[in-house]
Write an enzyme that holds these catalytic residues in place. Sequence first.
Site, PDB file in Angstrom:
ATOM      1  CG  ASP A 171      -1.895   1.138   1.254  1.00  0.00           C
ATOM      2  OD1 ASP A 171      -2.075   1.793   0.214  1.00  0.00           O
ATOM      3  OD2 ASP A 171      -2.471   1.374   2.328  1.00  0.00           O
ATOM      4  CD  GLU A 203      -4.798   6.875  -0.763  1.00  0.00           C
ATOM      5  OE1 GLU A 203      -5.882   6.263  -0.781  1.00  0.00           O
ATOM      6  OE2 GLU A 203      -3.907   6.633   0.073  1.00  0.00           O
ATOM      7  CD  GLU A 204      -2.301   5.601   2.803  1.00  0.00           C
ATOM      8  OE1 GLU A 204      -3.377   5.740   3.422  1.00  0.00           O
ATOM      9  OE2 GLU A 204      -1.940   4.514   2.302  1.00  0.00           O
ATOM     10  CG  HIS A 332      -2.788   1.937   6.775  1.00  0.00           C
ATOM     11  ND1 HIS A 332      -3.850   2.799   6.970  1.00  0.00           N
ATOM     12  CD2 HIS A 332      -2.539   1.954   5.428  1.00  0.00           C
ATOM     13  CE1 HIS A 332      -4.223   3.320   5.802  1.00  0.00           C
ATOM     14  NE2 HIS A 332      -3.434   2.804   4.857  1.00  0.00           N
TER      15      HIS A 332
END
Length: 362
Positions: A171, A203-204, A332
């Site tokens: 990710d 993005e996160e 994550h």
Amino acid sequence: MRLQPFAFDFYRELAPAVVEGGGRRLTGVTTLRYSGGGDVNAAPQEAGEGCSARDFKGFRAGRIAVTRRGTCMFEVKARNAAAAGAKALIVVDQKGSFAGSAGTPQPIPVVGVPPEAGAQVTRLKKVRVTTKTVSEERITHNVLAETRGTGKAVMVGAHLDSTLDGPGINDNGSGSAAILEIALRAARTPLRQPVRFAWWGAEEVGLLGSGHYVRSLPETDRKKIEAYLNLDMIASPNHTFAIFDGDDSERTGAGAGPKGSARVERAFQRYFRERGLPFRAADLTGRSDYGPFMAAGIASGGLFTGGEEKKMEKEAGLFGGTAGQPLDKCYHQACDTLRNVSVKVLEVTADAVAAVVSRLAA
């Protein structure tokens, strides 16, 4: 290839907030997002709900403002407290501990406390508030490249950033690496329509890169994008092969995508069926970088192999792997390293995207 810079508000809490006084440390304290960092030891003073300058009439600069939660945003309370000379802000909830955001980076510590802690604060002569945060404006970039061609562009994108808690190889190193390889091959392959590749920043922290890109496009340029394909987590070790449900055939969740999304979905389905590979539908929730494109009415689709959600028994029967376990147990987390990537899964998804891009652009 070009870089598209943009500014964003970066925030990170380095340590939990502490509120103490009278020899006791209060419980249930939370740091509001975008709180400033600091160590303040001063007298508390109530300021109502803190939603207007009137609430701070008679407030003595240098004190810690104490306001009730409600009526206005935390950002407004923080801005009014700082303008009145407060060195910190404590927001008291009516029910319990809570999470929240002060909206933009604040110059003073901003914390939340439950009602019992708030009652203790107002009885103390001095209170110490300690927060350790980084809260500042930073510059990051989108990276864009496009092949030659005529007509509407087919876009394919993946985000470059990871969370602060891990290296983010699945990710989303998986998606970023896949479209880089596809771009290198597309440069040597004659395609009728242009293919535009995008590597998104930030993005996160809220789909900021893709959102900035879409907002920066004039309406005429938005209409020149035939479809956007998103790759975010495409090598999960306990995977499924999920194709975004462009036509809402599953009748669940967010509904169908903009006009043309069904065509993207069918192209992916064709690839998997031709190779006898299993697949399932994924709801277009808007949680990744296709969200801003959908909101602008641009056809969207793509692949996803799974995150923190647990694999169901029927999925284990279809795709293999372990039922009851996350599709990506390192989602994550610090363990999202190269060891967390399934090379076999990545080969399938990368080949599928390359085939669909070629089909749509040729």
